[in-house]
Structure formats: C-alpha cells, structure tokens
Write a protein that holds these residues in place. Structure first.
Motif, PDB file in Angstrom:
ATOM      1  N   ASP A  21      -5.262   6.916   1.786  1.00 51.49           N
ATOM      2  CA  ASP A  21      -5.492   7.431   0.318  1.00 51.49           C
ATOM      3  C   ASP A  21      -4.797   7.155  -0.580  1.00 51.49           C
ATOM      4  O   ASP A  21      -5.262   6.561  -1.608  1.00 51.49           O
ATOM      5  N   ALA A  22      -4.024   8.082  -0.430  1.00 53.55           N
ATOM      6  CA  ALA A  22      -2.580   7.502  -2.120  1.00 53.55           C
ATOM      7  C   ALA A  22      -2.612   6.186  -2.254  1.00 53.55           C
ATOM      8  O   ALA A  22      -2.567   5.541  -2.989  1.00 53.55           O
ATOM      9  N   VAL A  23      -2.600   4.895  -1.373  1.00 55.81           N
ATOM     10  CA  VAL A  23      -2.268   3.327  -1.217  1.00 55.81           C
ATOM     11  C   VAL A  23      -3.328   2.718  -2.156  1.00 55.81           C
ATOM     12  O   VAL A  23      -3.086   1.934  -2.899  1.00 55.81           O
ATOM     13  N   LYS A  24      -4.645   3.402  -1.043  1.00 54.61           N
ATOM     14  CA  LYS A  24      -5.910   2.580  -1.935  1.00 54.61           C
ATOM     15  C   LYS A  24      -5.800   3.860  -3.295  1.00 54.61           C
ATOM     16  O   LYS A  24      -6.315   2.113  -3.647  1.00 54.61           O
ATOM     17  N   LYS A  69      -1.106  11.346 -15.892  1.00 55.32           N
ATOM     18  CA  LYS A  69      -0.323  12.080 -15.414  1.00 55.32           C
ATOM     19  C   LYS A  69      -2.251  12.555 -15.686  1.00 55.32           C
ATOM     20  O   LYS A  69      -2.633  13.523 -14.560  1.00 55.32           O
ATOM     21  N   LYS A  70      -3.127  12.163 -15.813  1.00 58.60           N
ATOM     22  CA  LYS A  70      -4.560  13.017 -15.449  1.00 58.60           C
ATOM     23  C   LYS A  70      -4.933  12.259 -13.980  1.00 58.60           C
ATOM     24  O   LYS A  70      -5.531  13.259 -13.438  1.00 58.60           O
ATOM     25  N   MET A  71      -4.799  10.887 -13.436  1.00 59.31           N
ATOM     26  CA  MET A  71      -4.474  10.376 -12.708  1.00 59.31           C
ATOM     27  C   MET A  71      -4.152  11.820 -11.096  1.00 59.31           C
ATOM     28  O   MET A  71      -3.855  11.520 -10.013  1.00 59.31           O
ATOM     29  N   SER A  72      -2.695  12.538 -11.815  1.00 57.21           N
ATOM     30  CA  SER A  72      -1.813  12.773 -10.620  1.00 57.21           C
ATOM     31  C   SER A  72      -2.707  13.761 -10.206  1.00 57.21           C
ATOM     32  O   SER A  72      -1.760  14.582  -9.301  1.00 57.21           O
ATOM     33  N   SER A  73      -3.140  14.670 -11.048  1.00 58.61           N
ATOM     34  CA  SER A  73      -4.790  15.461 -11.081  1.00 58.61           C
ATOM     35  C   SER A  73      -5.047  15.388  -8.949  1.00 58.61           C
ATOM     36  O   SER A  73      -5.423  16.165  -8.554  1.00 58.61           O
ATOM     37  N   HIS A  74      -5.264  14.035  -9.324  1.00 59.97           N
ATOM     38  CA  HIS A  74      -5.699  13.897  -8.045  1.00 59.97           C
ATOM     39  C   HIS A  74      -5.184  13.904  -6.197  1.00 59.97           C
ATOM     40  O   HIS A  74      -5.284  13.331  -5.795  1.00 59.97           O
ATOM     41  N   ALA A  75      -3.843  13.998  -6.421  1.00 59.73           N
ATOM     42  CA  ALA A  75      -2.592  13.763  -6.341  1.00 59.73           C
ATOM     43  C   ALA A  75      -3.225  15.294  -4.733  1.00 59.73           C
ATOM     44  O   ALA A  75      -3.641  16.070  -4.749  1.00 59.73           O
ATOM     45  N   GLY A  76      -2.443  14.925  -3.294  1.00 54.48           N
ATOM     46  CA  GLY A  76      -2.745  16.278  -2.537  1.00 54.48           C
ATOM     47  C   GLY A  76      -2.747  16.135  -1.278  1.00 54.48           C
ATOM     48  O   GLY A  76      -2.522  14.997  -1.052  1.00 54.48           O
ATOM     49  N   TYR A  77      -3.896  17.140  -0.330  1.00 55.80           N
ATOM     50  CA  TYR A  77      -3.436  16.907   1.012  1.00 55.80           C
ATOM     51  C   TYR A  77      -5.481  16.390   1.169  1.00 55.80           C
ATOM     52  O   TYR A  77      -5.682  16.669   0.496  1.00 55.80           O
ATOM     53  N   ASN A  78      -4.530  15.826   2.236  1.00 53.94           N
ATOM     54  CA  ASN A  78      -6.669  15.349   2.438  1.00 53.94           C
ATOM     55  C   ASN A  78      -7.323  16.228   3.607  1.00 53.94           C
ATOM     56  O   ASN A  78      -5.652  16.037   4.963  1.00 53.94           O
ATOM     57  N   ARG A  79      -7.388  16.552   3.601  1.00 53.24           N
ATOM     58  CA  ARG A  79      -8.103  17.962   4.873  1.00 53.24           C
ATOM     59  C   ARG A  79      -9.161  17.494   5.861  1.00 53.24           C
ATOM     60  O   ARG A  79      -9.903  18.174   6.455  1.00 53.24           O
ATOM     61  N   ARG A  80     -10.033  16.650   5.270  1.00 55.11           N
ATOM     62  CA  ARG A  80     -10.808  16.157   5.991  1.00 55.11           C
ATOM     63  C   ARG A  80     -10.944  15.678   7.567  1.00 55.11           C
ATOM     64  O   ARG A  80     -10.152  15.746   7.393  1.00 55.11           O
TER      65      ARG A  80
END
Length: 88
Positions: A21-24, A69-80
């Motif tokens: 997801d991060a690469v996409k 900075k705004k886009m970094s808030s989308h980083a995190g764990y993918n728990r799906r």
C-alpha cells in the motif's frame, strides 16, 4: 504454531500488504509530464534546478513539504484481513 484465528503466515501477509500500500501511494504521488514554472498552490516561481531534478514537478519546495506532512498521516499499519484485529 497455533495462532488463534489467524492462519500461519498472517503476520507476514499483513506486513507485505502494508508495504504494498505504501509503494502504491508513493508511485501515485510521483509527478509526470512537464514541470511547471510556478507553483500551482502559491504561485511562487519553482527554481530551475528543482524542475530539472524532478520532471513533472508542480509545487515549490515549501508547498510540497506541507503536502508531504499531510500525507504522512496516512502511514500506519494495514490491518485488513486480520480476524484478530476485528475481534479487538
């Protein structure tokens, strides 16, 4: 090893999905085409060195930093896909 609801390899699948997801997201944010001479957000001129270094750049350095900075808030764990996460 028994892991409750999760099948063997579920943790690695979760890690792989997070990275994918991060690469996409990173590929989607890459600029393409011709570089702009002025920033699309603030109207300030974009230095020639930046335009040559990043083909397709549309934002000045300060506006790009704000967007990043705004886009970094989308980083995190993918728990799906993790049944364990759905139970917590």
């Amino acid at each position: 090893m028994a892991s409750g609801w999760a099948p063997d390899g579920a943790v690695q699948d979760q890690i792989d999905s997070t990275i994918e997801d991060a690469v996409k997201r990173a590929r989607h944010s890459l600029s393409r085409g011709n570089s702009a001479a002025v920033c699309q957000e603030c109207g300030e001129p974009i230095p020639e060195a930046r335009r040559l270094a990043l083909p397709g750049v549309q934002l000045c350095l300060s506006c790009q930093a704000e967007r990043d900075k705004k886009m970094s808030s989308h980083a995190g764990y993918n728990r799906r896909g993790s049944k364990d996460s759905q139970l917590r």
